[in-house]
Scaffold this active site. Sequence first.
Site, PDB file in Angstrom:
ATOM      1  N   ARG A  37      63.384 -43.438  79.508  1.00 32.78           N
ATOM      2  CA  ARG A  37      62.435 -43.106  79.778  1.00 32.78           C
ATOM      3  C   ARG A  37      61.777 -43.124  80.810  1.00 32.78           C
ATOM      4  O   ARG A  37      60.935 -44.013  81.256  1.00 32.78           O
ATOM      5  CB  ARG A  37      61.673 -43.298  78.260  1.00 32.78           C
ATOM      6  CG  ARG A  37      60.509 -41.339  78.329  1.00 32.78           C
ATOM      7  CD  ARG A  37      59.798 -41.432  76.874  1.00 32.78           C
ATOM      8  NE  ARG A  37      60.515 -41.696  75.710  1.00 32.78           N
ATOM      9  CZ  ARG A  37      60.589 -41.398  74.640  1.00 32.78           C
ATOM     10  NH1 ARG A  37      59.398 -41.144  73.860  1.00 32.78           N
ATOM     11  NH2 ARG A  37      61.783 -41.388  73.698  1.00 32.78           N
ATOM     12  N   SER A 121      61.419 -36.781  73.941  1.00 29.64           N
ATOM     13  CA  SER A 121      61.220 -36.607  72.814  1.00 29.64           C
ATOM     14  C   SER A 121      59.514 -35.175  73.071  1.00 29.64           C
ATOM     15  O   SER A 121      59.605 -34.607  73.033  1.00 29.64           O
ATOM     16  CB  SER A 121      60.899 -37.866  72.047  1.00 29.64           C
ATOM     17  OG  SER A 121      59.385 -37.299  70.947  1.00 29.64           O
ATOM     18  N   HIS A 122      58.519 -36.392  73.015  1.00 26.44           N
ATOM     19  CA  HIS A 122      56.736 -35.678  72.686  1.00 26.44           C
ATOM     20  C   HIS A 122      55.985 -35.814  74.807  1.00 26.44           C
ATOM     21  O   HIS A 122      55.677 -35.483  74.388  1.00 26.44           O
ATOM     22  CB  HIS A 122      56.311 -35.970  71.825  1.00 26.44           C
ATOM     23  CG  HIS A 122      56.110 -37.789  72.219  1.00 26.44           C
ATOM     24  ND1 HIS A 122      56.718 -38.844  71.304  1.00 26.44           N
ATOM     25  CD2 HIS A 122      54.949 -38.139  72.562  1.00 26.44           C
ATOM     26  CE1 HIS A 122      56.574 -40.062  71.893  1.00 26.44           C
ATOM     27  NE2 HIS A 122      54.743 -39.842  72.553  1.00 26.44           N
ATOM     28  N   LYS A 131      68.325 -41.425  74.781  1.00 27.97           N
ATOM     29  CA  LYS A 131      68.702 -41.892  73.841  1.00 27.97           C
ATOM     30  C   LYS A 131      69.991 -42.261  73.586  1.00 27.97           C
ATOM     31  O   LYS A 131      70.684 -41.045  72.971  1.00 27.97           O
ATOM     32  CB  LYS A 131      67.826 -41.374  71.856  1.00 27.97           C
ATOM     33  CG  LYS A 131      66.543 -41.324  72.651  1.00 27.97           C
ATOM     34  CD  LYS A 131      65.971 -40.411  71.271  1.00 27.97           C
ATOM     35  CE  LYS A 131      64.535 -40.212  71.608  1.00 27.97           C
ATOM     36  NZ  LYS A 131      63.868 -39.678  69.893  1.00 27.97           N
ATOM     37  N   ASP A 261      58.177 -32.253  66.866  1.00 32.76           N
ATOM     38  CA  ASP A 261      57.902 -32.457  68.604  1.00 32.76           C
ATOM     39  C   ASP A 261      59.011 -32.116  68.750  1.00 32.76           C
ATOM     40  O   ASP A 261      60.454 -30.725  69.101  1.00 32.76           O
ATOM     41  CB  ASP A 261      58.076 -33.605  68.086  1.00 32.76           C
ATOM     42  CG  ASP A 261      59.340 -35.144  67.794  1.00 32.76           C
ATOM     43  OD1 ASP A 261      59.516 -34.405  67.080  1.00 32.76           O
ATOM     44  OD2 ASP A 261      59.473 -36.196  68.660  1.00 32.76           O
ATOM     45  N   ASP A 263      61.896 -32.586  71.422  1.00 29.28           N
ATOM     46  CA  ASP A 263      63.825 -33.311  70.131  1.00 29.28           C
ATOM     47  C   ASP A 263      63.894 -32.838  68.900  1.00 29.28           C
ATOM     48  O   ASP A 263      64.418 -33.244  68.133  1.00 29.28           O
ATOM     49  CB  ASP A 263      63.683 -34.216  70.580  1.00 29.28           C
ATOM     50  CG  ASP A 263      63.740 -35.635  69.946  1.00 29.28           C
ATOM     51  OD1 ASP A 263      62.305 -35.705  69.628  1.00 29.28           O
ATOM     52  OD2 ASP A 263      63.214 -36.674  70.756  1.00 29.28           O
ATOM     53  N   ASP A 265      63.001 -34.696  65.776  1.00 28.01           N
ATOM     54  CA  ASP A 265      63.714 -35.626  65.287  1.00 28.01           C
ATOM     55  C   ASP A 265      62.037 -36.118  64.333  1.00 28.01           C
ATOM     56  O   ASP A 265      62.382 -36.978  63.226  1.00 28.01           O
ATOM     57  CB  ASP A 265      64.171 -36.779  66.082  1.00 28.01           C
ATOM     58  CG  ASP A 265      63.399 -37.863  66.813  1.00 28.01           C
ATOM     59  OD1 ASP A 265      62.190 -37.056  67.533  1.00 28.01           O
ATOM     60  OD2 ASP A 265      62.883 -38.273  67.096  1.00 28.01           O
ATOM     61  N   ARG A 266      61.268 -35.609  64.480  1.00 27.61           N
ATOM     62  CA  ARG A 266      60.294 -36.064  63.538  1.00 27.61           C
ATOM     63  C   ARG A 266      59.222 -34.467  63.312  1.00 27.61           C
ATOM     64  O   ARG A 266      59.664 -33.327  63.910  1.00 27.61           O
ATOM     65  CB  ARG A 266      59.024 -36.501  64.773  1.00 27.61           C
ATOM     66  CG  ARG A 266      58.829 -37.709  64.810  1.00 27.61           C
ATOM     67  CD  ARG A 266      58.655 -39.051  65.801  1.00 27.61           C
ATOM     68  NE  ARG A 266      57.466 -37.995  66.716  1.00 27.61           N
ATOM     69  CZ  ARG A 266      56.311 -38.211  67.140  1.00 27.61           C
ATOM     70  NH1 ARG A 266      55.650 -39.073  66.620  1.00 27.61           N
ATOM     71  NH2 ARG A 266      55.897 -37.911  68.155  1.00 27.61           N
ATOM     72  N   HIS A 348      58.817 -40.094  61.470  1.00 29.08           N
ATOM     73  CA  HIS A 348      59.853 -40.562  61.599  1.00 29.08           C
ATOM     74  C   HIS A 348      60.378 -41.324  59.514  1.00 29.08           C
ATOM     75  O   HIS A 348      60.072 -41.890  59.245  1.00 29.08           O
ATOM     76  CB  HIS A 348      60.016 -42.302  62.330  1.00 29.08           C
ATOM     77  CG  HIS A 348      60.400 -41.293  63.921  1.00 29.08           C
ATOM     78  ND1 HIS A 348      61.131 -40.775  64.463  1.00 29.08           N
ATOM     79  CD2 HIS A 348      59.659 -41.974  64.576  1.00 29.08           C
ATOM     80  CE1 HIS A 348      61.100 -40.614  65.383  1.00 29.08           C
ATOM     81  NE2 HIS A 348      59.968 -41.379  65.507  1.00 29.08           N
TER      82      HIS A 348
END
Length: 472
Positions: A37, A121-122, A131, A261, A263, A265-266, A348
Amino acid sequence: MSATSSTEWPTRRSASPGSRRCDMRDLNDLIKAYDIRGIVPDQLDDDLAYQVGAAFAYHLGAELIAVGHDMRVSSPALAAAFCAGVTSRGTDVQAIGFVSTDLLYFASGMLNVPGAMLTASHNPPAYNGIKMCRAGAAPVGQDTGLGAVRKLLESGLPRYDGPVGLVRRQDLLPAYAEHLSGLVDLRSSRRLKIVVDAGNGMAGRTVPRVLDHPAFEIVPLYFELDGTFPNHEANPMNPANLTDLRTEVRDHQADIGLAFDGDADRCFVVDEKGEAVSPNTIISLIATRELARHPAAAIVYNAITSRAVVEQITAHGGRPIRTRVGHSFIKQVMADNDAVFGGEHSGHYYFRDFWYADSGMLAALHVLETLGRTDQPLSVLTAEFSKYVASGEVNLTISNIPAALARIESHYVATGATADHLDGLTITLSDGAWFNLRPSNTEPLLRLNVEALDSTTMTRLRDEVVALLSSP
């Protein structure tokens, strides 16, 4: 599942005999504990994404890799470059397009192939990242692939003169939605009004398909895919980014609010009063559900999860297992212990039924099923799981972190407190209050989390630790 097309992805190059070493880059800043990242294009650009794709394909020796990306401005080009790197080593790509990270995990699990997701992500718009996972959505961390990829980036890949791979495109959103719907039973749900803040992230694509249910009235907030995040950062862990959701829940008299968020995933939850529900509470709620279906099963939680989680798991006959913070640790410990569920304080949530991978959408469905089966409001349902008061994460700039941790441990152990070092330093006082100090992976920061039975004790302990860290 058959691919919708089979064609070469438009790229700058179709083959690469070898690859040059990554010169003039600081990989220490770019390669994190669990992913890659950095800022685009200063740290991460198309050329580096190409090299990472080639190194990942070479390291795995796989025949096929699934690749998806989020809605960030730089993501399509970075994904194309990554795919070109993969195919340059003779490996085919299953390109699944604009997806959430958990949809990428679904593809990896369902197809039993490695996967890569282009996302930050965020993080703010200037960032992007990669990832990666092994076949079956198995985690990739420093010891499970990421370290090997780094070494290949530093040394360069050996020459390759074989045929290039192909890129096949496929939309897996319908299959993903069908799979999730089979893991929860929403048939008897009462009508629910649900405000969803997608934060201009990938939930704007997945929510309309997954939450398309006759009992659900969805009030959409920021569903337009926009990697510039024009409304607020796609980071629901920051309370400021929940302000709009909380207001809309109250204004619409909704039963619940969900925030994802970037992407997706959360997932973070807001109750009918517009009050944020702690991820620790959601962990407890889902754990009790899973233990009802799987008595005496193992549940994994990280080192800074609330004591309430452990108490709920134990009270419902489960086997609590504590591990380090981070998805690669959680997933591995879950697999080793055949755990049915795992949760982290950061929002998560991991499921055995989802290849031990995390899915904010599946967590949301569990909460919605629980809420839909009762006439009680969410605030009442979650009250029993909200026993303690937490500080939230406090970031402290410390110049000599090892010395500071040693000083804190010595001070509190002398008072009769206990210490453990599973993840940073955790101190537990005689009254049950505890705190954790965990060094950042990338910055000279200590992350402080404090929990106590009441706000007065929590505040006193938090301020005391901060003062001790500030003293010479």
